[in-house]
Design an enzyme around this catalytic site. Structure first.
Site, PDB file in Angstrom:
ATOM      1  N   CYS A  85      -1.052   5.613   5.236  1.00 55.36           N
ATOM      2  CA  CYS A  85      -1.261   6.153   3.887  1.00 55.36           C
ATOM      3  C   CYS A  85      -0.602   7.535   3.735  1.00 55.36           C
ATOM      4  O   CYS A  85      -0.835   8.427   4.558  1.00 55.36           O
ATOM      5  CB  CYS A  85      -2.757   6.260   3.575  1.00 55.36           C
ATOM      6  N   ASN A 186       6.953  -5.002   6.449  1.00 54.98           N
ATOM      7  CA  ASN A 186       6.518  -4.611   5.098  1.00 54.98           C
ATOM      8  C   ASN A 186       7.485  -3.593   4.505  1.00 54.98           C
ATOM      9  O   ASN A 186       7.965  -2.710   5.198  1.00 54.98           O
ATOM     10  CB  ASN A 186       5.094  -4.021   5.183  1.00 54.98           C
TER      11      ASN A 186
HETATM   12  C1  LIG Z   1      -1.378   1.686  -5.418  1.00 56.70           C
HETATM   13  C2  LIG Z   1      -1.140   1.405  -3.967  1.00 56.70           C
HETATM   14  C3  LIG Z   1      -2.221   1.382  -3.107  1.00 56.70           C
HETATM   15  C4  LIG Z   1      -2.020   1.131  -1.745  1.00 56.70           C
HETATM   16  N1  LIG Z   1      -3.089   1.098  -0.922  1.00 56.70           N
HETATM   17  C5  LIG Z   1      -2.915   0.791   0.387  1.00 56.70           C
HETATM   18  C6  LIG Z   1      -4.032   0.680   1.261  1.00 56.70           C
HETATM   19  O1  LIG Z   1      -5.187   0.861   0.872  1.00 56.70           O
HETATM   20  N2  LIG Z   1      -3.791   0.357   2.555  1.00 56.70           N
HETATM   21  C7  LIG Z   1      -2.513   0.119   3.015  1.00 56.70           C
HETATM   22  O2  LIG Z   1      -2.342  -0.218   4.191  1.00 56.70           O
HETATM   23  N3  LIG Z   1      -1.454   0.231   2.219  1.00 56.70           N
HETATM   24  C8  LIG Z   1      -1.628   0.548   0.920  1.00 56.70           C
HETATM   25  N4  LIG Z   1      -0.541   0.627   0.098  1.00 56.70           N
HETATM   26  C9  LIG Z   1       0.797   0.381   0.646  1.00 56.70           C
HETATM   27  C10 LIG Z   1       1.183  -1.092   0.536  1.00 56.70           C
HETATM   28  O3  LIG Z   1       0.290  -1.877   1.273  1.00 56.70           O
HETATM   29  C11 LIG Z   1       2.595  -1.313   1.100  1.00 56.70           C
HETATM   30  O4  LIG Z   1       2.617  -0.899   2.442  1.00 56.70           O
HETATM   31  C12 LIG Z   1       3.665  -0.547   0.349  1.00 56.70           C
HETATM   32  O5  LIG Z   1       3.469  -0.616  -1.052  1.00 56.70           O
HETATM   33  C13 LIG Z   1       5.052  -1.078   0.702  1.00 56.70           C
HETATM   34  O6  LIG Z   1       5.137  -2.459   0.457  1.00 56.70           O
HETATM   35  P1  LIG Z   1       5.863  -3.037  -0.861  1.00 56.70           P
HETATM   36  O7  LIG Z   1       7.274  -2.493  -0.859  1.00 56.70           O
HETATM   37  O8  LIG Z   1       5.773  -4.528  -0.702  1.00 56.70           O
HETATM   38  O9  LIG Z   1       5.077  -2.535  -2.034  1.00 56.70           O
HETATM   39  C14 LIG Z   1      -0.711   0.896  -1.256  1.00 56.70           C
HETATM   40  C15 LIG Z   1       0.370   0.924  -2.143  1.00 56.70           C
HETATM   41  C16 LIG Z   1       0.169   1.173  -3.467  1.00 56.70           C
HETATM   42  C17 LIG Z   1       1.369   1.198  -4.378  1.00 56.70           C
END
Ligand SMILES: Cc1cc2nc3c(=O)[nH]c(=O)nc-3n(C[C@H](O)[C@H](O)[C@H](O)COP(=O)(O)O)c2cc1C
Length: 303
Positions: A85, A186
């Protein structure tokens, strides 16, 4: 995802064949103080599997206690520890989340102690590193494996990148080559093609979808179909509306109408992104005060 992956939404993702769903990140201290807002996040439905509950914190003792609590009080299949995070409140003020990437020894201590304290599998979610001058995902991944974790998720961005810039899939590839436990890639998986490309390029064992699942749980069906050489099903407006209502009903079941409607004012419009009148739909939904008002708004949508 914090504020997004409620039980209601996770169940829909599972219906669309997500292989594994995760809770929002949950504070170890919040669990220990029995904070109601925090413990609400541990709510699971009977059939909601496989599910990982994700906890975050910065010290061995509090994370171990939270892990034991989660195992004892929920029926989750996996415990996940957040080390990715980037939000200042978490990683600067509390020195949790991605701040842990700066302290590999502490990562080892946390993971090995949590693994020893629970009998369910423990996973860890990391980033590439703190910033571009300190990319250490491979070193950290090896320590996490040595500490006994069962799998690693790597979000291939640094903490300084936050959620912008391109994810560097080379890091996922390097992590995959360095450990024998399953690696979940990811970052920037936006559709079935990018899911296929990530799997091919990095050889990771699974892909994790973050933002593109929001308002679009259909992505899991598309990816599974594509990877199985089947025709990809396009979503119809009536299917979108049906899932939208199911999501809202799931939130009402857990939180009651008033809170559910207020949560859904932000989340609901994402189902209609790309629709002809998406900005009007967004604006109308953002002002809705009841279940009935929401249903009246979406009844008028026919795209
Ligand atoms: C609004 C928001 C909340 C998120 N909350 C978490 C979380 O609680 N735990 C976590 O591991 N990643 C969290 N993430 C990160 C996502 O799980 C992910 O790692 C990140 O968005 C990259 O992946 P993507 O390109 O598919 O979006 C959050 C991302 C966003 C945008």
């Amino acid at each position: 995802m914090a504020g997004i992956t409620s039980s209601a939404f996770r169940n829909i993702c599972l219906d669309y064949k997500a292989g594994l769903v995760f809770s929002e990140m949950i504070s170890d201290k919040g669990i220990m103080y029995d904070n109601k807002n925090t413990t609400d996040l541990l709510y699971l439905e009977e059939h909601e599997h496989p599910i990982a509950i994700q906890i975050f914190g910065s010290s061995v003792d509090t994370l171990v206690n939270a892990a034991i609590y989660v195992e004892k009080n929920t029926k989750c299949d996996i415990l996940d520890i957040n080390m990715g995070c980037p939000v200042p409140k978490v990683c600067i003020r509390s020195k949790a989340g991605s701040a842990l990437m700066k302290n590999p020894q502490l990562i080892y201590d946390i993971v090995s102690n949590v693994v020893k304290s629970v009998s369910i599998p423990v996973m860890v979610k990391i980033r590439s590193g703190w910033d571009e001058n300190s990319i250490n995902a491979v070193e950290v991944a090896k320590l996490i494996e040595q500490a006994g974790a069962s799998a690693i998720t790597i979000h291939a961005r640094t903490r300084s990148q936050g959620y912008s810039g391109k994810a560097n899939w080379d890091i996922i590839k390097q992590v995959k080559e360095s450990v024998s436990i399953p690696v979940i890639g990811n970052g920037d998986v936006i559709d079935e093609i990018s899911a296929y490309n990530m799997l091919e390029y990095t050889k990771c064992d699974a892909v994790m979808i973050g933002r593109k699942a929001l308002g679009n749980p259909f992505i899991f069906r598309r990816i599974n179909q594509y990877l199985n050489n089947q025709n990809v099903t396009n979503t119809t407006t009536s299917e979108i509306k049906e899932v939208f209502i199911k999501h809202l009903n799931g939130l009402i079941k857990q939180y009651g109408e008033k809170t559910a409607v207020s949560i859904f004012r932000g989340i609901g419009p994402t189902y209609f992104k790309g629709f002809k009148d998406s900005s009007i739909i967004r604006s109308n939904l953002s002002q809705a005060k009841s279940y009935k008002e929401i249903i009246d708004i979406i009844t008028l949508i026919n795209n």
